[in-house]
Motif scaffolding. Sequence first.
Motif, PDB file in Angstrom:
ATOM      1  N   GLN A   1       2.618 -17.424-166.115  1.00 44.33           N
ATOM      2  CA  GLN A   1       2.629 -17.518-164.654  1.00 44.33           C
ATOM      3  C   GLN A   1       2.059 -16.224-164.076  1.00 44.33           C
ATOM      4  OE1 GLN A   1       6.487 -18.234-163.032  1.00 44.33           O
ATOM      5  NE2 GLN A   1       5.772 -18.241-160.917  1.00 44.33           N
ATOM      6  N   LEU A   2       1.090 -16.360-163.199  1.00 48.42           N
ATOM      7  CA  LEU A   2       0.428 -15.209-162.626  1.00 48.42           C
ATOM      8  C   LEU A   2       1.318 -14.589-161.558  1.00 48.42           C
ATOM      9  CD1 LEU A   2      -3.315 -15.108-161.820  1.00 48.42           C
ATOM     10  CD2 LEU A   2      -1.680 -14.055-160.261  1.00 48.42           C
ATOM     11  N   GLN A   3       1.575 -13.290-161.679  1.00 44.27           N
ATOM     12  CA  GLN A   3       2.429 -12.593-160.716  1.00 44.27           C
ATOM     13  C   GLN A   3       1.850 -11.243-160.355  1.00 44.27           C
ATOM     14  OE1 GLN A   3       6.388 -12.539-162.574  1.00 44.27           O
ATOM     15  NE2 GLN A   3       7.054 -13.984-161.006  1.00 44.27           N
ATOM     16  N   LEU A   4       2.083 -10.831-159.121  1.00 52.59           N
ATOM     17  CA  LEU A   4       1.758  -9.495-158.656  1.00 52.59           C
ATOM     18  C   LEU A   4       3.005  -8.934-157.982  1.00 52.59           C
ATOM     19  CD1 LEU A   4      -0.838 -11.552-157.739  1.00 52.59           C
ATOM     20  CD2 LEU A   4      -1.889  -9.301-157.526  1.00 52.59           C
ATOM     21  N   VAL A   5       3.343  -7.706-158.313  1.00 50.21           N
ATOM     22  CA  VAL A   5       4.536  -7.072-157.764  1.00 50.21           C
ATOM     23  C   VAL A   5       4.158  -5.694-157.231  1.00 50.21           C
ATOM     24  CG1 VAL A   5       6.861  -6.257-158.204  1.00 50.21           C
ATOM     25  CG2 VAL A   5       6.033  -8.325-159.358  1.00 50.21           C
ATOM     26  N   GLU A   6       4.354  -5.506-155.919  1.00 48.37           N
ATOM     27  CA  GLU A   6       4.067  -4.220-155.303  1.00 48.37           C
ATOM     28  C   GLU A   6       5.304  -3.330-155.326  1.00 48.37           C
ATOM     29  OE1 GLU A   6       2.066  -7.428-152.646  1.00 48.37           O
ATOM     30  OE2 GLU A   6       3.968  -7.108-153.681  1.00 48.37           O
ATOM     31  N   TYR A  32     -10.137 -10.521-162.507  1.00 48.77           N
ATOM     32  CA  TYR A  32      -9.884 -10.782-161.098  1.00 48.77           C
ATOM     33  C   TYR A  32     -10.259  -9.561-160.255  1.00 48.77           C
ATOM     34  CZ  TYR A  32      -7.260 -15.019-162.115  1.00 48.77           C
ATOM     35  OH  TYR A  32      -6.901 -16.274-162.511  1.00 48.77           O
ATOM     36  N   ALA A  33     -10.706  -9.852-159.033  1.00 51.87           N
ATOM     37  CA  ALA A  33     -10.786  -8.806-158.033  1.00 51.87           C
ATOM     38  C   ALA A  33      -9.387  -8.614-157.445  1.00 51.87           C
ATOM     39  CB  ALA A  33     -11.757  -9.188-156.931  1.00 51.87           C
ATOM     40  N   ILE A  34      -9.042  -7.386-157.143  1.00 53.61           N
ATOM     41  CA  ILE A  34      -7.740  -7.076-156.554  1.00 53.61           C
ATOM     42  C   ILE A  34      -7.950  -6.448-155.179  1.00 53.61           C
ATOM     43  CG2 ILE A  34      -5.624  -5.730-156.759  1.00 53.61           C
ATOM     44  CD1 ILE A  34      -5.806  -7.922-158.823  1.00 53.61           C
ATOM     45  N   GLY A  35      -7.225  -6.962-154.222  1.00 53.02           N
ATOM     46  CA  GLY A  35      -7.309  -6.424-152.874  1.00 53.02           C
ATOM     47  C   GLY A  35      -5.968  -5.915-152.405  1.00 53.02           C
ATOM     48  N   TRP A  36      -6.011  -4.895-151.556  1.00 48.90           N
ATOM     49  CA  TRP A  36      -4.827  -4.414-150.848  1.00 48.90           C
ATOM     50  C   TRP A  36      -4.979  -4.794-149.374  1.00 48.90           C
ATOM     51  CZ3 TRP A  36      -0.305  -2.636-152.579  1.00 48.90           C
ATOM     52  CH2 TRP A  36      -0.232  -2.115-153.882  1.00 48.90           C
ATOM     53  N   PHE A  37      -3.931  -5.344-148.816  1.00 50.27           N
ATOM     54  CA  PHE A  37      -3.910  -5.790-147.436  1.00 50.27           C
ATOM     55  C   PHE A  37      -2.666  -5.232-146.758  1.00 50.27           C
ATOM     56  CE2 PHE A  37      -7.308  -8.875-147.873  1.00 50.27           C
ATOM     57  CZ  PHE A  37      -7.323  -9.075-149.245  1.00 50.27           C
ATOM     58  N   ARG A  38      -2.662  -5.261-145.453  1.00 50.84           N
ATOM     59  CA  ARG A  38      -1.464  -4.842-144.719  1.00 50.84           C
ATOM     60  C   ARG A  38      -1.313  -5.693-143.474  1.00 50.84           C
ATOM     61  NH1 ARG A  38      -3.441   1.188-142.712  1.00 50.84           N
ATOM     62  NH2 ARG A  38      -4.948   0.504-141.108  1.00 50.84           N
ATOM     63  N   GLN A  39      -0.068  -5.789-143.043  1.00 51.89           N
ATOM     64  CA  GLN A  39       0.234  -6.562-141.839  1.00 51.89           C
ATOM     65  C   GLN A  39       1.310  -5.831-141.056  1.00 51.89           C
ATOM     66  OE1 GLN A  39       1.237 -10.692-142.480  1.00 51.89           O
ATOM     67  NE2 GLN A  39       0.623 -11.203-140.389  1.00 51.89           N
ATOM     68  N   ALA A  40       0.942  -5.411-139.862  1.00 50.88           N
ATOM     69  CA  ALA A  40       1.891  -4.769-138.949  1.00 50.88           C
ATOM     70  C   ALA A  40       2.524  -5.827-138.065  1.00 50.88           C
ATOM     71  CB  ALA A  40       1.172  -3.722-138.121  1.00 50.88           C
ATOM     72  N   PRO A  41       3.699  -5.565-137.502  1.00 52.77           N
ATOM     73  CA  PRO A  41       4.364  -6.551-136.645  1.00 52.77           C
ATOM     74  C   PRO A  41       3.458  -6.988-135.498  1.00 52.77           C
ATOM     75  CG  PRO A  41       5.863  -4.787-137.174  1.00 52.77           C
ATOM     76  CD  PRO A  41       4.525  -4.369-137.700  1.00 52.77           C
ATOM     77  N   GLY A  42       3.343  -8.295-135.322  1.00 49.74           N
ATOM     78  CA  GLY A  42       2.557  -8.839-134.234  1.00 49.74           C
ATOM     79  C   GLY A  42       1.061  -8.811-134.441  1.00 49.74           C
ATOM     80  N   CYS A  96      -0.664  -6.739-152.257  1.00 50.67           N
ATOM     81  CA  CYS A  96      -1.824  -6.834-153.128  1.00 50.67           C
ATOM     82  C   CYS A  96      -2.047  -8.312-153.445  1.00 50.67           C
ATOM     83  CB  CYS A  96      -1.667  -6.012-154.399  1.00 50.67           C
ATOM     84  SG  CYS A  96      -0.329  -6.474-155.498  1.00 50.67           S
ATOM     85  N   ALA A  97      -3.285  -8.630-153.780  1.00 47.99           N
ATOM     86  CA  ALA A  97      -3.658 -10.015-154.031  1.00 47.99           C
ATOM     87  C   ALA A  97      -4.785 -10.060-155.046  1.00 47.99           C
ATOM     88  CB  ALA A  97      -4.091 -10.684-152.726  1.00 47.99           C
ATOM     89  N   ALA A  98      -4.917 -11.211-155.710  1.00 48.31           N
ATOM     90  CA  ALA A  98      -5.916 -11.399-156.755  1.00 48.31           C
ATOM     91  C   ALA A  98      -6.852 -12.548-156.402  1.00 48.31           C
ATOM     92  CB  ALA A  98      -5.235 -11.669-158.092  1.00 48.31           C
ATOM     93  N   ASP A  99      -8.130 -12.333-156.716  1.00 46.60           N
ATOM     94  CA  ASP A  99      -9.170 -13.314-156.409  1.00 46.60           C
ATOM     95  C   ASP A  99     -10.087 -13.405-157.624  1.00 46.60           C
ATOM     96  OD1 ASP A  99     -11.776 -13.469-153.807  1.00 46.60           O
ATOM     97  OD2 ASP A  99     -11.199 -14.859-155.396  1.00 46.60           O
ATOM     98  N   ALA A 100     -10.252 -14.628-158.158  1.00 57.46           N
ATOM     99  CA  ALA A 100     -11.134 -14.826-159.317  1.00 57.46           C
ATOM    100  C   ALA A 100     -12.575 -14.890-158.830  1.00 57.46           C
ATOM    101  CB  ALA A 100     -10.744 -16.097-160.049  1.00 57.46           C
ATOM    102  N   GLY A 111      -9.923 -16.617-150.073  1.00 63.58           N
ATOM    103  CA  GLY A 111     -10.298 -16.564-151.472  1.00 63.58           C
ATOM    104  C   GLY A 111      -9.280 -15.891-152.358  1.00 63.58           C
ATOM    105  N   TYR A 112      -8.390 -15.115-151.782  1.00 60.18           N
ATOM    106  CA  TYR A 112      -7.331 -14.485-152.581  1.00 60.18           C
ATOM    107  C   TYR A 112      -6.230 -15.526-152.770  1.00 60.18           C
ATOM    108  CZ  TYR A 112      -9.527  -9.925-152.231  1.00 60.18           C
ATOM    109  OH  TYR A 112     -10.404  -8.869-152.347  1.00 60.18           O
ATOM    110  N   ASP A 113      -6.091 -15.967-153.996  1.00 63.25           N
ATOM    111  CA  ASP A 113      -5.202 -17.085-154.277  1.00 63.25           C
ATOM    112  C   ASP A 113      -3.785 -16.665-154.653  1.00 63.25           C
ATOM    113  OD1 ASP A 113      -8.007 -18.584-155.891  1.00 63.25           O
ATOM    114  OD2 ASP A 113      -7.225 -19.037-153.892  1.00 63.25           O
TER     115      ASP A 113
END
Length: 125
Positions: A1-6, A32-42, A96-100, A111-113
Amino acid sequence: QLQLVESGGGLVQPGGSLRLSCAVSGFTLDAYAIGWFRQAPGKEREGVSCRSMRGLTSKYADSVKGRFTISRDNGEDTVYLQMDNLKPEDTAVYYCAADALWGPCKLGTNGYDYWGQGTQVTVSS
């Protein structure tokens, strides 16, 4: 099972540093390509940095260029995001996220699945 843990988030003062880790399992990191993303409130989730398959290229959002560095230690199934000179506007949940994906990585979320659960980064005095 594919997992990513930050991990590695926390509270830091402006100008400080943090290093986030994205530990992957269930797949070969170089596939896989690996991306870092962020989300602030709102706000919408935004791309911060990405590392292409096999680490041939990387990209950074303009807002973090010169302050953040994406990397991977040889042989480890972990991708890091070194964050220096942090600012209050960097406060967000970081994912973080992974994209083939072959070729250059993308800072868009499409595209990041596979996604991790996120880690909170708070920059405040």
